[in-house]
Scaffold this motif. Structure first.
Motif, PDB file in Angstrom:
ATOM      1  N   LYS A 294      -5.908  51.128  53.575  1.00 54.68           N
ATOM      2  CA  LYS A 294      -4.968  51.352  54.692  1.00 54.68           C
ATOM      3  C   LYS A 294      -4.473  50.005  55.234  1.00 54.68           C
ATOM      4  O   LYS A 294      -3.292  49.840  55.515  1.00 54.68           O
ATOM      5  CB  LYS A 294      -5.647  52.159  55.804  1.00 54.68           C
ATOM      6  N   ASP A 295      -5.402  49.044  55.351  1.00 51.73           N
ATOM      7  CA  ASP A 295      -5.012  47.699  55.814  1.00 51.73           C
ATOM      8  C   ASP A 295      -4.038  47.055  54.825  1.00 51.73           C
ATOM      9  O   ASP A 295      -3.078  46.385  55.225  1.00 51.73           O
ATOM     10  CB  ASP A 295      -6.253  46.794  55.962  1.00 51.73           C
ATOM     11  N   ALA A 296      -4.298  47.258  53.535  1.00 51.12           N
ATOM     12  CA  ALA A 296      -3.433  46.660  52.501  1.00 51.12           C
ATOM     13  C   ALA A 296      -2.023  47.253  52.580  1.00 51.12           C
ATOM     14  O   ALA A 296      -1.026  46.530  52.476  1.00 51.12           O
ATOM     15  CB  ALA A 296      -4.034  46.894  51.110  1.00 51.12           C
ATOM     16  N   VAL A 297      -1.936  48.561  52.808  1.00 51.24           N
ATOM     17  CA  VAL A 297      -0.619  49.212  52.920  1.00 51.24           C
ATOM     18  C   VAL A 297       0.097  48.692  54.173  1.00 51.24           C
ATOM     19  O   VAL A 297       1.298  48.405  54.141  1.00 51.24           O
ATOM     20  CB  VAL A 297      -0.757  50.751  52.963  1.00 51.24           C
ATOM     21  N   TYR A 298      -0.653  48.529  55.243  1.00 54.98           N
ATOM     22  CA  TYR A 298      -0.053  48.012  56.485  1.00 54.98           C
ATOM     23  C   TYR A 298       0.507  46.612  56.237  1.00 54.98           C
ATOM     24  O   TYR A 298       1.653  46.316  56.566  1.00 54.98           O
ATOM     25  CB  TYR A 298      -1.100  47.985  57.608  1.00 54.98           C
ATOM     26  N   PHE A 299      -0.317  45.758  55.592  1.00 58.19           N
ATOM     27  CA  PHE A 299       0.125  44.391  55.281  1.00 58.19           C
ATOM     28  C   PHE A 299       1.396  44.435  54.427  1.00 58.19           C
ATOM     29  O   PHE A 299       2.375  43.732  54.698  1.00 58.19           O
ATOM     30  CB  PHE A 299      -0.993  43.635  54.548  1.00 58.19           C
ATOM     31  N   ALA A 300       1.382  45.279  53.406  1.00 61.27           N
ATOM     32  CA  ALA A 300       2.521  45.339  52.476  1.00 61.27           C
ATOM     33  C   ALA A 300       3.785  45.814  53.189  1.00 61.27           C
ATOM     34  O   ALA A 300       4.851  45.202  53.063  1.00 61.27           O
ATOM     35  CB  ALA A 300       2.182  46.271  51.312  1.00 61.27           C
ATOM     36  N   THR A 301       3.655  46.881  53.941  1.00 67.02           N
ATOM     37  CA  THR A 301       4.864  47.477  54.532  1.00 67.02           C
ATOM     38  C   THR A 301       5.401  46.646  55.708  1.00 67.02           C
ATOM     39  O   THR A 301       6.560  46.777  56.065  1.00 67.02           O
ATOM     40  CB  THR A 301       4.623  48.941  54.973  1.00 67.02           C
ATOM     41  N   GLN A 302       4.556  45.792  56.266  1.00 63.89           N
ATOM     42  CA  GLN A 302       5.029  44.901  57.341  1.00 63.89           C
ATOM     43  C   GLN A 302       5.658  43.630  56.774  1.00 63.89           C
ATOM     44  O   GLN A 302       6.268  42.857  57.500  1.00 63.89           O
ATOM     45  CB  GLN A 302       3.850  44.485  58.255  1.00 63.89           C
ATOM     46  N   SER A 303       5.467  43.396  55.472  1.00 61.16           N
ATOM     47  CA  SER A 303       5.955  42.158  54.861  1.00 61.16           C
ATOM     48  C   SER A 303       7.455  42.255  54.558  1.00 61.16           C
ATOM     49  O   SER A 303       7.961  43.341  54.275  1.00 61.16           O
ATOM     50  CB  SER A 303       5.207  41.896  53.544  1.00 61.16           C
ATOM     51  N   PRO A 304       8.136  41.109  54.584  1.00 63.44           N
ATOM     52  CA  PRO A 304       9.575  41.140  54.291  1.00 63.44           C
ATOM     53  C   PRO A 304       9.865  41.291  52.796  1.00 63.44           C
ATOM     54  O   PRO A 304       9.010  40.979  51.967  1.00 63.44           O
ATOM     55  CB  PRO A 304      10.047  39.756  54.769  1.00 63.44           C
ATOM     56  N   TYR A 305      11.062  41.751  52.472  1.00 68.30           N
ATOM     57  CA  TYR A 305      11.509  41.753  51.072  1.00 68.30           C
ATOM     58  C   TYR A 305      11.895  40.319  50.704  1.00 68.30           C
ATOM     59  O   TYR A 305      12.215  39.518  51.595  1.00 68.30           O
ATOM     60  CB  TYR A 305      12.729  42.669  50.911  1.00 68.30           C
ATOM     61  N   PRO A 306      11.883  39.976  49.404  1.00 68.43           N
ATOM     62  CA  PRO A 306      12.330  38.624  49.018  1.00 68.43           C
ATOM     63  C   PRO A 306      13.799  38.431  49.412  1.00 68.43           C
ATOM     64  O   PRO A 306      14.558  39.394  49.459  1.00 68.43           O
ATOM     65  CB  PRO A 306      12.179  38.632  47.489  1.00 68.43           C
ATOM     66  N   LYS A 307      14.176  37.169  49.684  1.00 65.80           N
ATOM     67  CA  LYS A 307      15.562  36.907  50.088  1.00 65.80           C
ATOM     68  C   LYS A 307      16.423  36.670  48.856  1.00 65.80           C
ATOM     69  O   LYS A 307      15.960  36.059  47.876  1.00 65.80           O
ATOM     70  CB  LYS A 307      15.601  35.645  50.951  1.00 65.80           C
ATOM     71  N   VAL A 308      17.670  37.076  48.935  1.00 69.00           N
ATOM     72  CA  VAL A 308      18.590  36.882  47.805  1.00 69.00           C
ATOM     73  C   VAL A 308      18.706  35.395  47.481  1.00 69.00           C
ATOM     74  O   VAL A 308      18.712  34.996  46.315  1.00 69.00           O
ATOM     75  CB  VAL A 308      19.974  37.488  48.116  1.00 69.00           C
ATOM     76  N   GLU A 309      18.748  34.547  48.513  1.00 70.11           N
ATOM     77  CA  GLU A 309      18.918  33.106  48.248  1.00 70.11           C
ATOM     78  C   GLU A 309      17.704  32.483  47.549  1.00 70.11           C
ATOM     79  O   GLU A 309      17.785  31.376  47.036  1.00 70.11           O
ATOM     80  CB  GLU A 309      19.305  32.328  49.521  1.00 70.11           C
ATOM     81  N   ASP A 310      16.570  33.199  47.501  1.00 73.55           N
ATOM     82  CA  ASP A 310      15.386  32.677  46.799  1.00 73.55           C
ATOM     83  C   ASP A 310      15.317  33.174  45.354  1.00 73.55           C
ATOM     84  O   ASP A 310      14.316  32.978  44.665  1.00 73.55           O
ATOM     85  CB  ASP A 310      14.099  33.104  47.525  1.00 73.55           C
ATOM     86  N   LEU A 311      16.368  33.829  44.908  1.00 69.64           N
ATOM     87  CA  LEU A 311      16.350  34.489  43.591  1.00 69.64           C
ATOM     88  C   LEU A 311      15.957  33.549  42.454  1.00 69.64           C
ATOM     89  O   LEU A 311      15.230  33.932  41.551  1.00 69.64           O
ATOM     90  CB  LEU A 311      17.734  35.100  43.312  1.00 69.64           C
ATOM     91  N   TYR A 312      16.427  32.291  42.514  1.00 69.71           N
ATOM     92  CA  TYR A 312      16.155  31.383  41.402  1.00 69.71           C
ATOM     93  C   TYR A 312      14.859  30.573  41.566  1.00 69.71           C
ATOM     94  O   TYR A 312      14.538  29.755  40.722  1.00 69.71           O
ATOM     95  CB  TYR A 312      17.356  30.457  41.165  1.00 69.71           C
ATOM     96  N   ASP A 313      14.116  30.820  42.651  1.00 72.85           N
ATOM     97  CA  ASP A 313      12.810  30.154  42.790  1.00 72.85           C
ATOM     98  C   ASP A 313      11.884  30.690  41.704  1.00 72.85           C
ATOM     99  O   ASP A 313      11.979  31.867  41.325  1.00 72.85           O
ATOM    100  CB  ASP A 313      12.170  30.499  44.146  1.00 72.85           C
TER     101      ASP A 313
END
Ligand SMILES: Cc1ncc(C[n+]2csc(CCOP(=O)(O)OP(=O)(O)O)c2C)c(N)n1
Ligand SMILES: [Mg+2]
Length: 318
Positions: A294-313
């Motif tokens: 449950k904690d792992a799901v909370y951590f995951a769903t609170q996390s941001p999606y990757p940014k488009v400008e970081d695509l080539y990192d």
């Protein structure tokens, strides 16, 4: 068995079960994308095998690799975030279910292609041998994958070059909806090691204690004298092949008979019977696993999606 080890084996299997059930649930809600292959019912193969390894050993998983990654010690919240495609994922949300990797804990990658784990582990074992390192490389692969050329190529090279590699076949008797008896003239996979002069053994892959002891012994043999070993771990996937599976190729009776051989149930019962663990301790382990997921799901769903400008990192080749 020692109480500490019994608790660890059981807790990891429960963690994997709760992880898989949770992934299944969020998939059906449309919160996880792509596809994924669950290992419900096969937890003892992942846990017994990976917990017999050392942290420095390399492990290559299959498309059904969540359990192996967790058992090898990957950070569970960051793995959950990876499956949810978030920037905090172990692969920054770029890989998802079939490309989970974290080389710091020896998880060298799950794989969407059936078969390569065997060639990759053989290559890693060659590197370990050339550098004189006391490490083992391990490949998980399914029964279906042993029909591919790469299985025979990897076994041959590993044998000729005496490489420290452990080949682990999780034999769940199906490749998608096809039973092994329809595609193998002889379904005794262990025999496939004979032409290569490789030692092989077939075991009950739902018996976590047996899997752990067998892999531990095999690892010690390999470290004492570099050589490949094949272990066929017989098991059953209670979950469907992937997210969509109507189960038309197998009967309810068959599935139910394997639910009776659920590895978590079997091991819990044995530990109770041998008075290694109490009912309360087993219940507490379930609660711990549930809270961790449950904690792992909370951590995951609170996390941001990757940014488009970081695509080539993290792109290493153009
Ligand atoms: C090279 C390749 N061929 C076919 C597929 C499609 N495919 C995905 S899983 C799978 C079945 C593999 O069966 P097995 O190796 O027994 O593993 P299990 O799914 O039973 O764990 C197949 C054919 C693929 N991903 N890669
Ligand atoms: Mg299979």
């Amino acid at each position: 068995m020692e109480k500490q080890l019994a608790s660890e084996l059981l807790e990891k299997m429960m963690l994997i079960r709760k992880f898989e059930e949770s992934v299944q649930y969020y998939f059906t809600l449309g919160m996880i994308h792509g596809t994924c292959h669950l290992c419900i019912g096969e937890e003892a193969t992942a846990v017994g095998t990976c917990m017999a390894l050392a942290p420095e050993d390399d492990m290559f998983a299959t498309h059904r690799g969540h359990g192996a990654a967790i058992a090898k010690g990957i950070d569970v919240p960051h793995m959950m975030a990876e499956i949810f495609g978030r920037a905090t994922g172990v692969c920054k949300g770029r890989g998802g279910s079939m490309h989970i990797a974290d080389k710091d804990v020896g998880v060298l990658g799950a794989n969407g292609i059936v078969g390569p784990s065997m060639a990759l582990a053989t290559g890693a074992a060659l590197a370990h041998k050339m550098r004189g390192e006391k490490r083992v490389a391990l490949a998980f692969f399914g029964d279906g994958a042993t029909n591919e050329g790469v299985f025979h190529e990897a076994m041959n090279l590993a044998s000729i070059w005496k490489l420290p590699v452990l080949f682990i076949c999780t034999n769940n008797t199906y490749g998608m909806s096809t039973h092994i008896s329809k595609v193998m003239a002889d379904t005794d996979i262990e025999k496939r090691a004979i032409p290569f002069g490789i030692r092989a053994v077939t075991i009950d892959g739902n018996d976590v204690e047996l899997v752990y002891e067998t892999v531990k012994r095999a690892r010690a043999k390999i470290l004492a004298e570099p050589q490949p070993i094949l272990i066929v771990e017989n098991t059953y996937r209670i979950s469907g092949h992937s997210k969509s599976d109507g189960n038309r190729y197998r009967t309810k009776e068959e599935i139910n008979s394997w639910k009776e051989k659920d590895p978590i149930k079997l091991f819990s019962e044995r530990m109770l019977e041998q008075e290694v663990l109490t009912k309360e301790e087993i219940d507490t382990l379930w609660e711990k696993a549930d809270t961790a997921i449950k904690d792992a799901v909370y951590f995951a769903t609170q996390s941001p999606y990757p940014k488009v400008e970081d695509l080539y990192d993290s792109v290493y080749a153009e």
